[in-house]
Enzyme design. Structure first.
Site, PDB file in Angstrom:
ATOM      1  N   LYS A   1       0.873  -1.010  -0.110  1.00  9.21           N
ATOM      2  CA  LYS A   1       0.115  -0.030  -0.043  1.00  9.21           C
ATOM      3  C   LYS A   1       0.882   1.151   0.146  1.00  9.21           C
ATOM      4  O   LYS A   1       1.796   1.409   0.844  1.00  9.21           O
ATOM      5  CB  LYS A   1      -0.924   0.074   1.304  1.00  9.21           C
TER       6      LYS A   1
ATOM      7  N   GLY B   1      -2.961   8.129  -4.442  1.00  2.67           N
ATOM      8  CA  GLY B   1      -1.914   9.496  -5.093  1.00  2.67           C
ATOM      9  C   GLY B   1      -0.757   9.727  -4.120  1.00  2.67           C
ATOM     10  O   GLY B   1      -0.329   9.442  -3.295  1.00  2.67           O
ATOM     11  N   ASP B   2      -0.098  10.579  -4.824  1.00  2.00           N
ATOM     12  CA  ASP B   2       1.088  11.456  -4.109  1.00  2.00           C
ATOM     13  C   ASP B   2       1.087  12.488  -5.015  1.00  2.00           C
ATOM     14  O   ASP B   2       0.294  13.019  -5.744  1.00  2.00           O
ATOM     15  CB  ASP B   2       2.116  10.463  -4.223  1.00  2.00           C
TER      16      ASP B   2
ATOM     17  N   GLN C   1       7.400   4.085   3.666  1.00  2.00           N
ATOM     18  CA  GLN C   1       5.994   3.719   3.681  1.00  2.00           C
ATOM     19  C   GLN C   1       5.804   2.294   4.548  1.00  2.00           C
ATOM     20  O   GLN C   1       4.773   2.037   5.261  1.00  2.00           O
ATOM     21  CB  GLN C   1       5.471   3.268   2.491  1.00  2.00           C
TER      22      GLN C   1
ATOM     23  N   SER D   1      -6.848   5.693   3.962  1.00  2.00           N
ATOM     24  CA  SER D   1      -6.904   4.945   2.598  1.00  2.00           C
ATOM     25  C   SER D   1      -7.494   3.636   3.336  1.00  2.00           C
ATOM     26  O   SER D   1      -8.261   2.968   2.691  1.00  2.00           O
ATOM     27  CB  SER D   1      -5.589   4.880   2.100  1.00  2.00           C
TER      28      SER D   1
ATOM     29  N   THR E   1      -4.214  13.670   5.196  1.00  2.37           N
ATOM     30  CA  THR E   1      -2.797  13.942   5.590  1.00  2.37           C
ATOM     31  C   THR E   1      -2.570  15.236   6.371  1.00  2.37           C
ATOM     32  O   THR E   1      -1.769  15.152   7.183  1.00  2.37           O
ATOM     33  CB  THR E   1      -1.856  13.831   3.878  1.00  2.37           C
TER      34      THR E   1
ATOM     35  N   LYS F   1       5.807   3.512   8.071  1.00  3.90           N
ATOM     36  CA  LYS F   1       4.713   4.263   8.289  1.00  3.90           C
ATOM     37  C   LYS F   1       3.373   3.531   8.429  1.00  3.90           C
ATOM     38  O   LYS F   1       2.698   3.629   9.367  1.00  3.90           O
ATOM     39  CB  LYS F   1       4.533   5.257   7.133  1.00  3.90           C
TER      40      LYS F   1
ATOM     41  N   ASN G   1      -2.178  19.276  -1.970  1.00  8.64           N
ATOM     42  CA  ASN G   1      -2.972  18.382  -1.371  1.00  8.64           C
ATOM     43  C   ASN G   1      -2.783  18.473   0.274  1.00  8.64           C
ATOM     44  O   ASN G   1      -3.406  18.923   0.933  1.00  8.64           O
ATOM     45  CB  ASN G   1      -3.249  16.988  -1.666  1.00  8.64           C
TER      46      ASN G   1
ATOM     47  N   LYS H   1       5.309   1.757  -2.964  1.00  7.91           N
ATOM     48  CA  LYS H   1       5.263   3.015  -3.802  1.00  7.91           C
ATOM     49  C   LYS H   1       5.392   2.934  -5.365  1.00  7.91           C
ATOM     50  O   LYS H   1       6.078   1.941  -5.567  1.00  7.91           O
ATOM     51  CB  LYS H   1       6.237   3.940  -3.223  1.00  7.91           C
TER      52      LYS H   1
HETATM   53  P1  NDP Z   1       0.846  17.836  -4.505  1.00  9.31           P
HETATM   54  O1  NDP Z   1       1.170  17.346  -5.948  1.00  9.31           O
HETATM   55  O2  NDP Z   1      -0.689  17.894  -4.318  1.00  9.31           O
HETATM   56  O3  NDP Z   1       1.598  18.996  -3.935  1.00  9.31           O
HETATM   57  C1  NDP Z   1       3.019  19.338  -3.996  1.00  9.31           C
HETATM   58  C2  NDP Z   1       3.207  20.681  -3.813  1.00  9.31           C
HETATM   59  O4  NDP Z   1       4.535  20.641  -3.369  1.00  9.31           O
HETATM   60  C3  NDP Z   1       3.023  21.572  -5.032  1.00  9.31           C
HETATM   61  O5  NDP Z   1       2.558  22.843  -4.512  1.00  9.31           O
HETATM   62  C4  NDP Z   1       4.386  21.538  -5.378  1.00  9.31           C
HETATM   63  O6  NDP Z   1       4.474  22.885  -6.040  1.00  9.31           O
HETATM   64  C5  NDP Z   1       5.316  21.686  -4.126  1.00  9.31           C
HETATM   65  N1  NDP Z   1       6.704  21.213  -4.534  1.00  9.31           N
HETATM   66  C6  NDP Z   1       7.050  20.064  -5.205  1.00  9.31           C
HETATM   67  N2  NDP Z   1       8.318  20.106  -5.379  1.00  9.31           N
HETATM   68  C7  NDP Z   1       8.579  21.333  -4.676  1.00  9.31           C
HETATM   69  C8  NDP Z   1      10.100  21.906  -4.674  1.00  9.31           C
HETATM   70  N3  NDP Z   1      11.265  21.299  -4.931  1.00  9.31           N
HETATM   71  N4  NDP Z   1      10.162  22.880  -3.779  1.00  9.31           N
HETATM   72  C9  NDP Z   1       9.111  23.525  -3.441  1.00  9.31           C
HETATM   73  N5  NDP Z   1       7.809  23.077  -3.423  1.00  9.31           N
HETATM   74  C10 NDP Z   1       7.576  21.915  -4.275  1.00  9.31           C
HETATM   75  O7  NDP Z   1       1.360  16.548  -3.568  1.00  9.31           O
HETATM   76  P2  NDP Z   1       1.057  16.279  -2.020  1.00  9.31           P
HETATM   77  O8  NDP Z   1       0.463  17.584  -1.440  1.00  9.31           O
HETATM   78  O9  NDP Z   1       0.177  15.068  -2.369  1.00  9.31           O
HETATM   79  O10 NDP Z   1       2.218  15.818  -1.597  1.00  9.31           O
HETATM   80  C11 NDP Z   1       3.387  16.483  -0.805  1.00  9.31           C
HETATM   81  C12 NDP Z   1       4.216  15.593  -0.136  1.00  9.31           C
HETATM   82  O11 NDP Z   1       3.407  15.054   1.042  1.00  9.31           O
HETATM   83  C13 NDP Z   1       5.008  14.770  -0.902  1.00  9.31           C
HETATM   84  O12 NDP Z   1       6.367  14.472  -0.183  1.00  9.31           O
HETATM   85  C14 NDP Z   1       4.200  13.424  -0.376  1.00  9.31           C
HETATM   86  O13 NDP Z   1       5.043  12.299  -0.362  1.00  9.31           O
HETATM   87  C15 NDP Z   1       3.637  13.472   0.807  1.00  9.31           C
HETATM   88  N6  NDP Z   1       2.665  12.697   1.090  1.00  9.31           N
HETATM   89  C16 NDP Z   1       1.381  12.867   0.633  1.00  9.31           C
HETATM   90  C17 NDP Z   1       0.286  12.189   0.940  1.00  9.31           C
HETATM   91  C18 NDP Z   1      -0.949  12.397   0.457  1.00  9.31           C
HETATM   92  O14 NDP Z   1      -2.092  11.770   0.827  1.00  9.31           O
HETATM   93  N7  NDP Z   1      -1.315  13.069  -0.957  1.00  9.31           N
HETATM   94  C19 NDP Z   1       0.441  11.241   2.190  1.00  9.31           C
HETATM   95  C20 NDP Z   1       1.619  11.253   2.765  1.00  9.31           C
HETATM   96  C21 NDP Z   1       2.677  11.916   2.520  1.00  9.31           C
HETATM   97  P3  NDP Z   1       4.746  22.727  -7.709  1.00  9.31           P
HETATM   98  O15 NDP Z   1       3.493  22.695  -8.320  1.00  9.31           O
HETATM   99  O16 NDP Z   1       5.553  23.916  -8.007  1.00  9.31           O
HETATM  100  O17 NDP Z   1       5.704  21.557  -8.108  1.00  9.31           O
END
Ligand code: NDP
Length: 447
Positions: free
Chosen positions: A91, A166-167, A112, A379, A211, A115, A242, A127
């Protein structure tokens, strides 16, 4: 310094996985915590148990051909790393980002495993993702890519085998296209094969928010150990995706004020507090940038192109964008600005040096594998609802999430105490997660 029994294990990980720096970093952090465990319980170092935990059960790499809007054939690379299924089906999410390579997926899969164990739910760790860049792609292109990606990935999935979500770069739109393709290919409505689905087609309430909300619950509980709370605190949240959006929402509900958020181009500073309706409109509906937020915010907000969000003074920092986005230099700035707590909403956003500096300075530090576990926990609640063909209310689901996050916090704190490092949630999370996986693996023998 690594324990002498763990040193050769790490050397072997470096040798077998050349160039995969994030994976090395994630493994190293867990091994750093395990010295104390094998000193107390030497049987965990037997039968190459730790070596087996560091080696994925299966790694799948595949070609993803698709046709762009100009009629040109594009090729991307797809990955699924099925890391460990000792506790349940693999997962973990799918990430679509141009930087994705095998090392990214392995580091995320490894994290993961622990976690998912920490949630106490019956889920193994995995993943996946692709180096596909959704930015600037039309909806039709994203759909065709998702369909091609799923055409191959579908062979490896199943409710009892592997259940992605998603991620980064993969939200409900992409999950929809992938679920649609899976359903078409299998001729079965197997809701339990993907999570993060839409409410109308088998999704769970609170999964979108989980999250971010969960990360805030975890930090609120850490703050509680010092008689503090989010109420009246100034907060900075990196990212604007997200995790960041629903972190901002829950912080505001608990009385805190988020004054800055970011994307990969820069950050926006809004001392009046981020206007969430506007941010959601720009990010979730228009798929715009935080720069657009600053332009449209009538009350006045500043956009700092290329700026570092960690320079903004705050009581609490929630890195929620990507790995290694908060460095030693940033940690020094935050400590100088008297940050009280740092909660990792993203996976491994703080470099090892930053984590060390926070722990040395006595900052409350919530590691991602504990703090952001609310997403995968919800999830798993989605899978429960799919299995029972049921659909729970928002309130009931959020209550479950809050209970799970508090449970994870308390378990990490308890284990940190037991191992003589009170308040060290990094150690607590790594050891608590490891023990649950290790116990199951020992029961299964050498498999
Ligand atoms: P999204 O794609 O929804 O959003 C990612 C955000 O981070 C965007 O605003 C993006 O900006 C920004 N970003 C990406 N790379 C960079 C960078 N190098 N510098 C600054 N900003 C950056 O992803 P999520 O919100 O889903 O995921 C964010 C993090 O949380 C990840 O590490 C993910 O693995 C983790 N996570 C997510 C979960 C989930 O349920 N969604 C669960 C657990 C962990 P831009 O548009 O410019 O790329």
């Amino acid at each position: 310094m690594l324990d002498e029994k763990l040193e050769p294990i790490f050397a072997d990980v470096l040798r077998r996985n050349p160039g995969e720096e994030e994976f090395h970093q994630a493994v190293r952090e867990v091994l750093d915590s395990l010295g104390a465990v094998i000193a107390k319980h030497p049987h965990y170092a037997e039968d190459a148990l730790i070596e087996r935990i560091c080696e994925p059960e299966r790694q799948i790499i595949f070609r993803v051909p698709w046709v762009d809007d100009r009629g040109h054939v594009q090729i991307n690379r797809g990955f699924r790393v099925q890391f460990n299924s000792a506790l349940g089906p693999f997962k973990g999410g799918l990430r679509f980002h141009p930087t994705v390579y095998l090392g990214t997926v392995k580091f995320l899969g490894f994290e993961q495993v622990f976690k998912n164990a920490l949630t106490g739910m019956p889920i193994g760790g995995g993943k996946g993702g692709s180096d596909f860049d959704p930015k600037g792609r039309s909806t039709g292109e994203v759909m065709r890519f998702c369909q091609s990606f799923m055409t191959e990935l579908s062979r490896h999935l199943g409710e009892y085998t592997d259940v992605p979500a998603g991620d980064i770069g993969v939200g409900q739109r992409e999950i929809g296209y992938m679920f649609g393709q899976y359903k078409r290919m299998s001729n079965r409505y197997e809701s339990g094969v993907l999570t993060g689905k839409g409410l109308a087609w088998g999704g769970s309430r609170v999964r979108t928010e989980a999250t971010g909300y969960g990360a805030v619950y975890f930090v609120e509980r850490m703050l509680g150990t010092r008689g503090q709370s989010f109420d009246g605190k100034k907060v900075i949240v990196s990212g604007a995706g997200n995790v960041a959006i629903y972190t901002i929402e829950k912080v505001a509900e608990l009385g805190g004020k988020v004054v800055a958020c970011s994307d990969s181009n820069g950050y926006v500073l809004d001392e009046a507090g981020i206007d969430l309706d506007l941010l959601k409109e720009i990010k979730e509906k228009r798929r715009g940038r935080v720069e657009d937020y600053a332009k449209q915010r009538r009350a006045g907000a500043t956009y700092v192109p290329g700026g570092c969000i960690w320079d903004v003074p705050a009581d609490i920092a929630m890195p929620s964008a990507t790995q290694n986005e908060l460095t030693g230099r940033d940690a020094r700035t935050l400590v100088k600005n008297k940050v009280l707590a740092v909660g990792e909403g993203a996976n491994m956003p703080c470099t090892p040096e930053a984590v060390r500096l926070f722990l040395e300075a006595g900052v409350l530090f919530g590691p991602g594998k504990a703090t952001n576990a609310g997403g995968v926990a919800t999830s798993a609640l989605e899978m429960q609802q799919n299995a029972s063909r049921d659909s729970w209310t928002f309130e009931a689901t959020e209550e479950r999430l809050a209970g799970i996050m508090n449970g994870i916090h308390d378990r990490c704190a308890e284990v940190a105490d037991e191992y003589g490092s009170p308040g060290n949630y990094v150690l607590g999370a790594n050891i608590a997660g490891f023990i649950r996986v290790a116990e199951a693996m020992r029961a299964f023998g050498v498999v």
